[in-house]
Design an enzyme around this catalytic site. Structure first.
Site, mmCIF file in Angstrom:
data_model
loop_
_atom_site.group_PDB
_atom_site.id
_atom_site.type_symbol
_atom_site.label_atom_id
_atom_site.label_comp_id
_atom_site.label_asym_id
_atom_site.label_seq_id
_atom_site.Cartn_x
_atom_site.Cartn_y
_atom_site.Cartn_z
ATOM 1 C CD GLN A 151 -2.907 -0.809 2.321
ATOM 2 O OE1 GLN A 151 -4.011 -0.107 2.073
ATOM 3 N NE2 GLN A 151 -2.793 -1.453 3.627
ATOM 4 C CB SER A 156 2.936 -4.305 3.656
ATOM 5 O OG SER A 156 2.037 -5.001 4.538
ATOM 6 C CG LEU A 157 -1.058 -6.042 -1.067
ATOM 7 C CD1 LEU A 157 -2.261 -6.757 -0.937
ATOM 8 C CD2 LEU A 157 -1.838 -4.573 -1.306
ATOM 9 N NE ARG A 189 -2.612 -8.891 4.870
ATOM 10 C CZ ARG A 189 -2.495 -7.713 4.865
ATOM 11 N NH1 ARG A 189 -2.600 -6.491 4.070
ATOM 12 N NH2 ARG A 189 -0.980 -7.416 5.526
ATOM 13 C CG HIS A 226 2.511 -4.495 9.547
ATOM 14 N ND1 HIS A 226 2.310 -5.834 8.329
ATOM 15 C CD2 HIS A 226 2.896 -3.559 8.067
ATOM 16 C CE1 HIS A 226 2.059 -6.017 7.626
ATOM 17 N NE2 HIS A 226 1.995 -4.464 6.924
ATOM 18 C CD GLN A 284 2.455 -9.200 5.918
ATOM 19 O OE1 GLN A 284 1.388 -9.107 5.780
ATOM 20 N NE2 GLN A 284 3.219 -9.225 4.797
#
Length: 310
Positions: A11, A91-92, A116, A201, A250
């Protein structure tokens, strides 16, 4: 032939118009966008190519970024026979990496990250969650400061280790704002609260972990074509069982991006970023001396393939 790693952004890389050049010039892109729209009931042509407010909402941002990254990677694979030594994402982007590794079908991955995003949003709804970018402090100093503030009752955690001297924190926005002067007094060059309502996170997403796990079990398959590097451990994994645990963790653990690149740097000659923009390419300039190529449209695809064949 050069040894390469495939890397995928998260993102923050989204932009209206991303993927349009692929859509206009590739039947693969047209087909993937059509199937994605049908699967999720989202008009991805409008989401990606027309001005809208949804592109900044995490439940839409996440599938949009994953779709464009997966299209870029699919077209590359169709055009070149170059295989990666490993894949990783920020991340994503770790979910895009799993698609590339064959561990999940891209349509299942789109549904997964759509959920998610919803779960992350629900976990933070009404809490005043937020994130902050910090520049100019070393990791240990930031970790110590955050721990001291949590002991005082504030909710702040390191969330993204992007490169030396650049971290992103997550927590309650009011707590982060209250610490701007504290971080600057400690030597931070910048401490900027970001325009976000989700705290990625960190422990505020604990409820999202329990909600996401059943879908990880449903959609992931035990068929990894290549190792994936975990955001949580900065180490390789290649089984469904490991993926379920690591992708759950994560959500509430920091992204060790710079550690992931550094730990595998000796294994490759170059990195290739797939998806909109060059966010990871910019970070990599500060982490590794190896080149980072990118595939964000048909022109960059051609340049990257030419560079790899030199």
């Amino acid at each position: 032939m050069k040894k390469v790693a495939f890397i995928f952004p998260g993102q923050g890389s989204q932009k209206i118009g991303m993927g349009k050049d692929f859509f206009e010039n590739s039947d693969i892109a047209k087909d993937m966008i059509s199937k994605a729209s049908e699967r999720l009931g989202i008009n991805f042509e409008k989401l990606l190519f027309e001005e809208n407010d949804k592109i900044g909402q995490t439940e839409y941002t996440q599938p949009a970024i994953l779709l464009v990254s997966s299209i870029a990677n699919a077209i590359f694979k169709e055009t070149s026979n170059i295989k990666p030594e490993f894949v990783l994402g920020h991340s994503l982007g770790e979910f895009s990496a799993l698609v590339s590794a064959g561990a999940i079908d891209y349509l299942d991955a789109l549904e997964l990250v759509h959920k998610r995003g919803k779960f992350m949003n629900d976990a933070c709804a009404g809490s005043g969650a937020g994130m902050m970018a910090l520049v100019g402090l070393d990791d240990e100093k930031v970790e110590t400061l955050c721990k001291e503030q949590r002991e005082k009752g504030l909710k702040v955690w390191p969330a993204n280790y992007n490169m030396d001297g650049q971290l992103v924190l997550a927590g309650l926005k009011a707590d982060l704002e209250s610490l701007i002067d504290t971080f600057k007094e400690a030597g931070a060059k910048r401490a900027i609260v970001l325009d976000m309502s989700v705290a990625s996170h960190c422990e505020l997403l604990q409820s999202a972990v329990e909600n996401l796990r059943p879908y990880l079990e449903e959609f992931l398959i035990d068929s990894f074509e290549v190792d994936v590097i975990s955001n949580v451990t900065a180490k390789a994994y290649n089984t469904k069982e490991e993926a379920i645990d690591l992708l759950s963790e994560q959500l509430i653990n920091p992204v060790k991006y710079k550690h992931s690149i550094a730990s595998k740097d000796e294994d490759v000659d170059a990195f290739i970023e797939f998806g909109n923009g060059i966010v990871l390419k910019g970070l990599n300039r500060k982490i590794t001396k190896k080149p980072t190529l990118n595939v964000s449209d048909m022109t960059s695809l051609k340049k990257t393939i030419e560079a790899l064949n030199e």
